[in-house]
Design an enzyme around this catalytic site. Sequence first.
Site, PDB file in Angstrom:
ATOM      1  N   PHE A 199       0.827  -1.211   0.000  1.00 35.72           N
ATOM      2  CA  PHE A 199       0.000   0.000   0.000  1.00 35.72           C
ATOM      3  C   PHE A 199       0.863   1.263   0.000  1.00 35.72           C
ATOM      4  O   PHE A 199       0.456   2.301  -0.539  1.00 35.72           O
ATOM      5  CB  PHE A 199      -0.921  -0.015   1.233  1.00 35.72           C
ATOM      6  CG  PHE A 199      -1.885   1.123   1.293  1.00 35.72           C
ATOM      7  CD1 PHE A 199      -3.069   1.075   0.579  1.00 35.72           C
ATOM      8  CD2 PHE A 199      -1.615   2.253   2.055  1.00 35.72           C
ATOM      9  CE1 PHE A 199      -3.968   2.136   0.624  1.00 35.72           C
ATOM     10  CE2 PHE A 199      -2.497   3.317   2.116  1.00 35.72           C
ATOM     11  CZ  PHE A 199      -3.680   3.259   1.391  1.00 35.72           C
ATOM     12  N   VAL A 250       4.498  -7.984  -2.829  1.00 34.88           N
ATOM     13  CA  VAL A 250       3.778  -9.254  -2.939  1.00 34.88           C
ATOM     14  C   VAL A 250       2.502  -9.129  -2.108  1.00 34.88           C
ATOM     15  O   VAL A 250       2.586  -8.806  -0.918  1.00 34.88           O
ATOM     16  CB  VAL A 250       4.603 -10.427  -2.353  1.00 34.88           C
ATOM     17  CG1 VAL A 250       3.887 -11.747  -2.590  1.00 34.88           C
ATOM     18  CG2 VAL A 250       6.002 -10.430  -2.896  1.00 34.88           C
ATOM     19  N   GLY A 303      -8.729 -14.250   3.441  1.00 30.98           N
ATOM     20  CA  GLY A 303     -10.161 -14.535   3.478  1.00 30.98           C
ATOM     21  C   GLY A 303     -11.030 -13.300   3.469  1.00 30.98           C
ATOM     22  O   GLY A 303     -12.260 -13.411   3.526  1.00 30.98           O
ATOM     23  N   THR A 304     -10.425 -12.106   3.372  1.00 32.31           N
ATOM     24  CA  THR A 304     -11.209 -10.869   3.432  1.00 32.31           C
ATOM     25  C   THR A 304     -10.970 -10.050   2.166  1.00 32.31           C
ATOM     26  O   THR A 304     -10.032 -10.325   1.416  1.00 32.31           O
ATOM     27  CB  THR A 304     -10.784 -10.006   4.645  1.00 32.31           C
ATOM     28  OG1 THR A 304      -9.483  -9.470   4.361  1.00 32.31           O
ATOM     29  CG2 THR A 304     -10.745 -10.815   5.927  1.00 32.31           C
ATOM     30  N   HIS A 336      -9.566  -7.400   1.911  1.00 33.35           N
ATOM     31  CA  HIS A 336      -8.378  -6.555   2.064  1.00 33.35           C
ATOM     32  C   HIS A 336      -7.453  -6.673   0.851  1.00 33.35           C
ATOM     33  O   HIS A 336      -6.880  -5.685   0.378  1.00 33.35           O
ATOM     34  CB  HIS A 336      -7.618  -6.972   3.330  1.00 33.35           C
ATOM     35  CG  HIS A 336      -6.835  -5.858   3.938  1.00 33.35           C
ATOM     36  ND1 HIS A 336      -7.357  -5.020   4.887  1.00 33.35           N
ATOM     37  CD2 HIS A 336      -5.575  -5.443   3.714  1.00 33.35           C
ATOM     38  CE1 HIS A 336      -6.446  -4.132   5.223  1.00 33.35           C
ATOM     39  NE2 HIS A 336      -5.341  -4.364   4.524  1.00 33.35           N
TER      40      HIS A 336
HETATM   41  C1  DLZ Z   1      -2.376  -5.416   5.780  1.00 34.75           C
HETATM   42  C2  DLZ Z   1      -1.687  -6.165   4.694  1.00 34.75           C
HETATM   43  C3  DLZ Z   1      -2.122  -7.464   4.345  1.00 34.75           C
HETATM   44  C4  DLZ Z   1      -3.273  -8.130   5.011  1.00 34.75           C
HETATM   45  N1  DLZ Z   1      -1.481  -8.190   3.409  1.00 34.75           N
HETATM   46  C5  DLZ Z   1      -0.428  -7.618   2.764  1.00 34.75           C
HETATM   47  C6  DLZ Z   1       0.253  -8.351   1.752  1.00 34.75           C
HETATM   48  O1  DLZ Z   1      -0.047  -9.528   1.425  1.00 34.75           O
HETATM   49  N2  DLZ Z   1       1.279  -7.724   1.118  1.00 34.75           N
HETATM   50  C7  DLZ Z   1       1.669  -6.451   1.414  1.00 34.75           C
HETATM   51  O2  DLZ Z   1       2.610  -5.940   0.768  1.00 34.75           O
HETATM   52  N3  DLZ Z   1       1.048  -5.750   2.383  1.00 34.75           N
HETATM   53  C8  DLZ Z   1       0.028  -6.302   3.067  1.00 34.75           C
HETATM   54  N4  DLZ Z   1      -0.614  -5.597   4.053  1.00 34.75           N
HETATM   55  C9  DLZ Z   1      -0.042  -4.294   4.473  1.00 34.75           C
HETATM   56  C10 DLZ Z   1      -0.506  -3.073   3.652  1.00 34.75           C
HETATM   57  O3  DLZ Z   1       0.135  -3.026   2.401  1.00 34.75           O
HETATM   58  C11 DLZ Z   1      -0.109  -1.785   4.450  1.00 34.75           C
HETATM   59  O4  DLZ Z   1       1.269  -1.815   4.707  1.00 34.75           O
HETATM   60  C12 DLZ Z   1      -0.857  -1.674   5.762  1.00 34.75           C
HETATM   61  O5  DLZ Z   1      -2.239  -1.704   5.552  1.00 34.75           O
HETATM   62  C13 DLZ Z   1      -0.470  -0.381   6.506  1.00 34.75           C
HETATM   63  O6  DLZ Z   1      -0.786   0.765   5.727  1.00 34.75           O
END
Ligand code: DLZ
Length: 164
Positions: A59, A81, A86-87, A89
């Site tokens: 993000f 990556v 399961g959500t 997100h």
């Molecule tokens: C929260 C989250 C989740 C559930 N999965 C991933 C992921 O598979 N790969 C990734 O790069 N980041 C993940 N994040 C974190 C979000 O990118 C972000 O860092 C957080 O929501 C904090 O802003």
Amino acid sequence: MSSEGSPDATPIDCHEMRVAVVAACWHEKVMDGLLAGAGRALDDFKVEAPSIVRVPGSFELPVVASALAEKGYEAIVALGVVIRGGTPHFDYVCRAATDGLTRVGLDTGAAIGFGLLTCDNEEQALDRAGLQGSSEDKGYDATSAALHTASTLRRIRRGYEIDG
Ligand code: DLZ
């Protein structure tokens, strides 16, 4: 999406180019593979002293890519990556990162390498990470794409012929 039909990625000389890699930290083993692939491409293209910046998750890739573009980096390789859970997100993070990186490229004119793996499970991600036994090397591919694009943008901006 399959890699069938992928372009010729013959290395070109980018020794004068300002290049940065911005890489998320989730899924360490896969990220290590993507970073190593990016490093191989940077060497092949003769990039000198690339900047490597880490962010917590995918993000956060666009905002840091944007800051790097504003600092004058011509090619920025974004690596991350995201693995489906399961959500919903997964969808939000993938979309935010993808749309954000697209916007950075269009708003700043920097060449963005899209090295974001969006996978159903870790096995799929490992298969694309350029590790021993992987069938694809997405860190290398994204870096090669960014460097070729930055080179094309340079030629266009300098008014050189762009054919050939
Ligand atoms: C929260 C989250 C989740 C559930 N999965 C991933 C992921 O598979 N790969 C990734 O790069 N980041 C993940 N994040 C974190 C979000 O990118 C972000 O860092 C957080 O929501 C904090 O802003």
